[in-house]
Design a protein around this motif. Sequence first.
Motif, PDB file in Angstrom:
ATOM      1  N   LEU A  53       0.737  -0.955  -0.004  1.00 15.78           N
ATOM      2  CA  LEU A  53      -0.064  -0.235  -0.162  1.00 15.78           C
ATOM      3  C   LEU A  53       0.475   1.396  -0.088  1.00 15.78           C
ATOM      4  N   THR A  54       2.192   0.584  -0.261  1.00 12.69           N
ATOM      5  CA  THR A  54       3.129   2.578  -0.170  1.00 12.69           C
ATOM      6  C   THR A  54       2.430   3.160  -0.797  1.00 12.69           C
ATOM      7  N   GLY A  55       2.888   4.313  -0.935  1.00 14.18           N
ATOM      8  CA  GLY A  55       2.604   5.325  -2.090  1.00 14.18           C
ATOM      9  C   GLY A  55       1.230   5.076  -2.502  1.00 14.18           C
ATOM     10  N   GLN A  56      -0.313   4.053  -2.090  1.00 13.68           N
ATOM     11  CA  GLN A  56      -1.172   4.090  -2.362  1.00 13.68           C
ATOM     12  C   GLN A  56      -2.806   5.224  -1.172  1.00 13.68           C
ATOM     13  N   PRO A  57      -3.654   6.151  -1.533  1.00 15.71           N
ATOM     14  CA  PRO A  57      -4.142   5.857  -0.562  1.00 15.71           C
ATOM     15  C   PRO A  57      -4.866   5.164   0.565  1.00 15.71           C
ATOM     16  N   ILE A  58      -4.909   5.378   1.290  1.00 15.61           N
ATOM     17  CA  ILE A  58      -5.092   4.385   2.928  1.00 15.61           C
ATOM     18  C   ILE A  58      -5.892   5.471   3.895  1.00 15.61           C
ATOM     19  N   ARG A  59      -6.819   5.088   4.215  1.00 18.41           N
ATOM     20  CA  ARG A  59      -7.543   4.630   5.576  1.00 18.41           C
ATOM     21  C   ARG A  59      -7.251   4.137   7.040  1.00 18.41           C
ATOM     22  N   MET A  60      -7.320   5.046   8.064  1.00 15.72           N
ATOM     23  CA  MET A  60      -6.975   4.123   9.591  1.00 15.72           C
ATOM     24  C   MET A  60      -8.110   5.121   9.983  1.00 15.72           C
ATOM     25  N   GLN A  61      -8.238   4.141  11.270  1.00 14.03           N
ATOM     26  CA  GLN A  61      -8.743   4.452  12.487  1.00 14.03           C
ATOM     27  C   GLN A  61      -7.988   4.684  13.990  1.00 14.03           C
ATOM     28  N   GLY A  62      -8.086   5.530  14.552  1.00 14.45           N
ATOM     29  CA  GLY A  62      -7.253   5.342  15.906  1.00 14.45           C
ATOM     30  C   GLY A  62      -7.526   7.048  16.697  1.00 14.45           C
ATOM     31  N   PHE A  63      -6.568   7.548  17.261  1.00 14.23           N
ATOM     32  CA  PHE A  63      -6.654   8.115  18.329  1.00 14.23           C
ATOM     33  C   PHE A  63      -5.690   9.889  17.842  1.00 14.23           C
ATOM     34  N   MET A  64      -6.043  10.371  18.618  1.00 16.84           N
ATOM     35  CA  MET A  64      -4.942  11.329  18.104  1.00 16.84           C
ATOM     36  C   MET A  64      -4.464  12.078  19.569  1.00 16.84           C
ATOM     37  N   ALA A  65      -2.902  12.202  19.009  1.00 20.12           N
ATOM     38  CA  ALA A  65      -2.120  11.729  20.326  1.00 20.12           C
ATOM     39  C   ALA A  65      -2.221  14.201  20.738  1.00 20.12           C
ATOM     40  N   PRO A  66      -2.223  14.097  21.422  1.00 24.06           N
ATOM     41  CA  PRO A  66      -2.282  15.464  22.113  1.00 24.06           C
ATOM     42  C   PRO A  66      -1.103  16.335  21.143  1.00 24.06           C
ATOM     43  N   PRO A  67      -1.758  16.961  20.708  1.00 25.68           N
ATOM     44  CA  PRO A  67      -0.359  17.608  20.119  1.00 25.68           C
ATOM     45  C   PRO A  67       0.209  18.890  20.799  1.00 25.68           C
ATOM     46  N   LEU A  68       1.380  18.999  19.986  1.00 25.93           N
ATOM     47  CA  LEU A  68       2.504  20.206  21.140  1.00 25.93           C
ATOM     48  C   LEU A  68       1.641  21.635  20.931  1.00 25.93           C
ATOM     49  N   LYS A  69       0.813  22.015  19.159  1.00 28.98           N
ATOM     50  CA  LYS A  69      -0.188  22.931  19.449  1.00 28.98           C
ATOM     51  C   LYS A  69      -1.322  22.925  19.386  1.00 28.98           C
ATOM     52  N   ALA A  70      -2.677  23.847  19.574  1.00 25.63           N
ATOM     53  CA  ALA A  70      -3.676  23.507  19.177  1.00 25.63           C
ATOM     54  C   ALA A  70      -4.242  23.454  17.451  1.00 25.63           C
ATOM     55  N   GLU A  71      -3.613  24.264  16.545  1.00 23.54           N
ATOM     56  CA  GLU A  71      -3.190  23.607  15.462  1.00 23.54           C
ATOM     57  C   GLU A  71      -2.686  23.875  15.100  1.00 23.54           C
TER      58      GLU A  71
END
Length: 148
Positions: A53-71
């Motif tokens: 799948l490298t180089g191909q569009p994919i989708r993946m579910q999970g959770f966002m780790a708390p980011p360093l900045k709000a945006e």
Amino acid sequence: MTYPLSRRACLAGGLSLSLLRPAHAAPATLSFDELYASFSALGLVYSDKVKALTGQPIRMQGFMAPPLKAEAQFFVLTEIPMALCPFCSTDADWPDNILVVYLDRKRTFTPPNQRIEARGVLERGSWTDPETGFVSQLRLRGARFDVA
């Protein structure tokens, strides 16, 4: 003048149509347990699915780790919700199952306990972000995300 279709022409036409992939086909789905085949003395060994799948569009579910900045324009997708920013606490164990997601544009992030689905083009191999110095093994590029 009309020409009757032969059985051979119909079969050939049907076969040709079945080989065509529509331009709007849904991206392949990848899960965290499909990222690596094993661990070796040399490090992580990518799964055959990741290699394909490298180089191909994919989708993946999970959770966002708390980011360093709000945006920002990237975040870390994790298999389980994280309460702490993995960059901000030396006590927190960085999860083995992560994927860096580089967005197509800056966005405000979601709460870390909300499941999301990220979609983008899969990249593999060690890469260091020149802006942040963040090193990654697997990435999504040109990505977007939505609540799952």
